[in-house]
Design a protein around this motif. Structure first.
Motif, short mmCIF file in Angstrom:
data_model
loop_
_atom_site.label_atom_id
_atom_site.label_comp_id
_atom_site.label_asym_id
_atom_site.label_seq_id
_atom_site.Cartn_x
_atom_site.Cartn_y
_atom_site.Cartn_z
N GLU A 23 53.43 52.23 37.57
CA GLU A 23 53.89 53.63 37.49
C GLU A 23 53.58 54.38 38.78
OE1 GLU A 23 52.61 57.59 35.02
OE2 GLU A 23 52.57 55.67 33.96
N LYS A 24 52.37 54.25 39.28
CA LYS A 24 51.99 54.95 40.52
C LYS A 24 52.77 54.42 41.71
CE LYS A 24 49.14 57.73 38.70
NZ LYS A 24 49.48 59.13 38.59
N LEU A 25 53.02 53.12 41.73
CA LEU A 25 53.78 52.51 42.81
C LEU A 25 55.21 53.05 42.84
CD1 LEU A 25 53.79 50.44 45.09
CD2 LEU A 25 54.36 48.70 43.40
N ARG A 26 55.80 53.19 41.66
CA ARG A 26 57.15 53.75 41.60
C ARG A 26 57.17 55.21 42.06
NH1 ARG A 26 57.37 50.04 37.29
NH2 ARG A 26 58.96 48.46 37.69
N GLU A 27 56.15 55.96 41.70
CA GLU A 27 56.07 57.35 42.15
C GLU A 27 56.01 57.42 43.67
OE1 GLU A 27 52.75 59.30 40.28
OE2 GLU A 27 53.54 58.98 38.26
N VAL A 28 55.18 56.57 44.27
CA VAL A 28 55.03 56.56 45.72
C VAL A 28 56.33 56.15 46.40
CG1 VAL A 28 53.87 55.38 47.65
CG2 VAL A 28 52.53 56.21 45.70
N THR A 29 56.96 55.08 45.89
CA THR A 29 58.20 54.63 46.53
C THR A 29 59.33 55.65 46.32
OG1 THR A 29 58.73 53.26 44.60
CG2 THR A 29 57.64 52.17 46.46
N ASP A 30 59.35 56.34 45.18
CA ASP A 30 60.34 57.41 44.99
C ASP A 30 60.14 58.51 46.03
OD1 ASP A 30 61.45 56.09 42.87
OD2 ASP A 30 60.51 57.34 41.31
N GLU A 31 58.89 58.82 46.32
CA GLU A 31 58.58 59.84 47.33
C GLU A 31 59.05 59.36 48.71
OE1 GLU A 31 57.25 63.42 48.85
OE2 GLU A 31 57.37 62.84 46.74
N TRP A 32 58.83 58.08 49.01
CA TRP A 32 59.27 57.53 50.29
C TRP A 32 60.78 57.58 50.42
CZ3 TRP A 32 55.82 52.52 50.29
CH2 TRP A 32 54.50 52.86 50.58
N ASN A 35 61.79 61.15 51.11
CA ASN A 35 61.45 61.53 52.48
C ASN A 35 62.24 60.75 53.52
OD1 ASN A 35 59.59 63.38 51.55
ND2 ASN A 35 57.85 61.98 51.76
N GLY A 36 63.04 59.77 53.07
CA GLY A 36 63.85 59.00 53.99
C GLY A 36 63.10 57.88 54.68
N GLN A 37 61.90 57.57 54.23
CA GLN A 37 61.13 56.50 54.85
C GLN A 37 61.64 55.12 54.42
OE1 GLN A 37 57.46 58.24 53.36
NE2 GLN A 37 56.69 58.30 55.47
N LEU A 38 62.23 55.04 53.24
CA LEU A 38 62.83 53.81 52.72
C LEU A 38 64.13 54.16 52.03
CD1 LEU A 38 59.89 52.01 50.82
CD2 LEU A 38 60.82 51.36 53.02
N ASN A 39 65.06 53.21 51.99
CA ASN A 39 66.23 53.43 51.14
C ASN A 39 65.91 52.86 49.77
OD1 ASN A 39 67.03 50.65 50.94
ND2 ASN A 39 68.06 50.81 52.95
N SER A 40 66.76 53.11 48.80
CA SER A 40 66.44 52.72 47.42
C SER A 40 66.34 51.21 47.25
CB SER A 40 67.46 53.31 46.45
OG SER A 40 68.76 52.86 46.76
N ASP A 41 67.16 50.44 47.99
CA ASP A 41 67.08 48.98 47.89
C ASP A 41 65.75 48.46 48.45
OD1 ASP A 41 69.53 48.66 46.68
OD2 ASP A 41 70.60 48.33 48.58
N ARG A 45 62.93 46.46 46.26
CA ARG A 45 62.42 45.15 46.67
C ARG A 45 60.90 45.20 46.87
NH1 ARG A 45 67.06 44.97 49.82
NH2 ARG A 45 65.88 45.51 51.69
N PHE A 46 60.43 46.29 47.47
CA PHE A 46 58.99 46.45 47.70
C PHE A 46 58.23 46.45 46.38
CE2 PHE A 46 55.29 49.29 48.19
CZ PHE A 46 54.58 48.57 49.14
N VAL A 47 58.71 47.24 45.41
CA VAL A 47 58.06 47.31 44.10
C VAL A 47 58.13 45.95 43.40
CG1 VAL A 47 58.22 48.31 41.78
CG2 VAL A 47 58.41 49.78 43.79
N ASP A 48 59.30 45.31 43.43
CA ASP A 48 59.46 44.01 42.77
C ASP A 48 58.52 42.96 43.37
OD1 ASP A 48 61.37 45.10 41.12
OD2 ASP A 48 63.08 44.21 42.17
N ASP A 49 58.45 42.92 44.71
CA ASP A 49 57.58 41.95 45.38
C ASP A 49 56.11 42.19 45.04
OD1 ASP A 49 59.77 40.77 46.56
OD2 ASP A 49 59.45 41.70 48.53
N LEU A 50 55.69 43.43 45.11
CA LEU A 50 54.30 43.76 44.84
C LEU A 50 53.94 43.49 43.38
CD1 LEU A 50 51.76 44.66 46.22
CD2 LEU A 50 52.37 47.02 45.73
#
Length: 107
Positions: A23-32, A35-41, A45-50
Protein backbone atom coordinates in the motif's frame (compact mmCIF):
# COMPACT_ATOMS: atom_id res chain seq x y z
CA UNK A 1 2.27 -24.95 22.82
CA UNK A 2 0.10 -24.93 19.71
CA UNK A 3 2.75 -24.74 16.99
CA UNK A 4 0.23 -24.50 14.16
CA UNK A 5 -1.32 -21.45 15.79
CA UNK A 6 2.10 -19.86 16.41
CA UNK A 7 3.18 -20.47 12.84
CA UNK A 8 -0.15 -19.17 11.53
CA UNK A 9 0.28 -15.97 13.58
CA UNK A 10 3.82 -15.47 12.27
CA UNK A 11 2.64 -15.93 8.69
CA UNK A 12 -0.24 -13.51 9.22
CA UNK A 13 2.20 -10.91 10.57
CA UNK A 14 4.27 -11.38 7.43
CA UNK A 15 1.20 -11.09 5.18
CA UNK A 16 0.04 -7.97 7.02
CA UNK A 17 3.47 -6.40 6.74
CA UNK A 18 3.62 -7.21 3.03
CA UNK A 19 0.17 -5.66 2.49
CA UNK A 20 1.21 -2.52 4.33
CA UNK A 21 4.42 -2.26 2.29
CA UNK A 22 2.46 -2.74 -0.94
CA UNK A 23 0.00 0.00 0.00
CA UNK A 24 2.74 2.48 0.94
CA UNK A 25 4.74 1.57 -2.17
CA UNK A 26 1.74 2.30 -4.38
CA UNK A 27 1.23 5.64 -2.65
CA UNK A 28 4.86 6.59 -3.25
CA UNK A 29 4.85 5.50 -6.90
CA UNK A 30 1.53 7.34 -7.47
CA UNK A 31 3.22 10.47 -6.12
CA UNK A 32 6.19 9.91 -8.44
CA UNK A 33 3.83 9.57 -11.40
CA UNK A 34 2.00 12.78 -10.41
CA UNK A 35 5.35 14.61 -10.12
CA UNK A 36 6.48 13.28 -13.49
CA UNK A 37 9.40 11.31 -12.06
CA UNK A 38 8.01 8.06 -13.52
CA UNK A 39 5.37 7.20 -16.06
CA UNK A 40 2.60 4.81 -15.07
CA UNK A 41 4.19 1.80 -16.82
CA UNK A 42 7.49 2.36 -15.04
CA UNK A 43 5.70 2.71 -11.71
CA UNK A 44 3.71 -0.49 -12.29
CA UNK A 45 6.85 -2.45 -13.26
CA UNK A 46 8.70 -1.05 -10.24
CA UNK A 47 5.91 -2.08 -7.85
CA UNK A 48 5.55 -5.51 -9.50
CA UNK A 49 9.30 -6.19 -9.35
CA UNK A 50 9.62 -5.09 -5.74
CA UNK A 51 6.53 -7.02 -4.63
CA UNK A 52 7.86 -10.12 -6.42
CA UNK A 53 11.09 -9.83 -4.46
CA UNK A 54 9.20 -9.30 -1.19
CA UNK A 55 6.98 -12.32 -1.81
CA UNK A 56 10.02 -14.45 -2.61
CA UNK A 57 11.72 -13.31 0.60
CA UNK A 58 8.53 -13.94 2.59
CA UNK A 59 8.41 -17.51 1.29
CA UNK A 60 12.03 -18.02 2.32
CA UNK A 61 11.26 -16.51 5.72
CA UNK A 62 8.30 -18.87 6.23
CA UNK A 63 10.43 -21.89 5.30
CA UNK A 64 13.18 -20.77 7.67
CA UNK A 65 10.68 -20.22 10.51
CA UNK A 66 9.18 -23.68 9.97
CA UNK A 67 12.63 -25.25 10.00
CA UNK A 68 13.67 -23.39 13.16
CA UNK A 69 10.39 -24.22 14.90
CA UNK A 70 10.76 -27.90 13.96
CA UNK A 71 14.34 -27.92 15.26
CA UNK A 72 13.35 -26.22 18.51
CA UNK A 73 10.53 -28.70 19.08
CA UNK A 74 12.88 -31.60 18.36
CA UNK A 75 15.42 -30.18 20.83
CA UNK A 76 12.67 -29.97 23.45
CA UNK A 77 11.74 -33.59 22.82
CA UNK A 78 8.28 -32.83 21.42
CA UNK A 79 7.24 -35.78 19.24
CA UNK A 80 6.20 -35.23 15.65
CA UNK A 81 2.63 -35.96 14.59
CA UNK A 82 3.77 -39.02 12.63
CA UNK A 83 5.42 -40.44 15.76
CA UNK A 84 2.25 -39.86 17.78
CA UNK A 85 0.15 -41.55 15.08
CA UNK A 86 2.49 -44.53 15.07
CA UNK A 87 2.29 -44.83 18.87
CA UNK A 88 -1.52 -44.61 18.77
CA UNK A 89 -1.59 -47.41 16.22
CA UNK A 90 0.68 -49.57 18.33
CA UNK A 91 -1.45 -48.88 21.41
CA UNK A 92 -4.63 -49.80 19.52
CA UNK A 93 -3.06 -53.08 18.36
CA UNK A 94 -1.90 -53.91 21.89
CA UNK A 95 -5.35 -53.17 23.36
CA UNK A 96 -6.96 -55.40 20.74
CA UNK A 97 -4.48 -58.18 21.48
CA UNK A 98 -5.11 -57.80 25.25
CA UNK A 99 -8.88 -58.08 24.71
CA UNK A 100 -8.36 -61.22 22.62
CA UNK A 101 -6.26 -62.79 25.38
CA UNK A 102 -8.78 -61.79 28.05
CA UNK A 103 -11.62 -63.28 25.97
CA UNK A 104 -9.68 -66.54 25.57
CA UNK A 105 -9.07 -66.75 29.33
CA UNK A 106 -12.74 -66.25 30.14
CA UNK A 107 -13.97 -68.94 27.75
Amino acid sequence: MDTNNLLRQLIMIGVGTTSLVAEKLREVTDEWVRNGQLNSDQARRFVDDLMGQLNSEQGKFEEQMQRQLRNAMQDLGVPQQSEMDELRGRLDRLERKLREIENQLWK
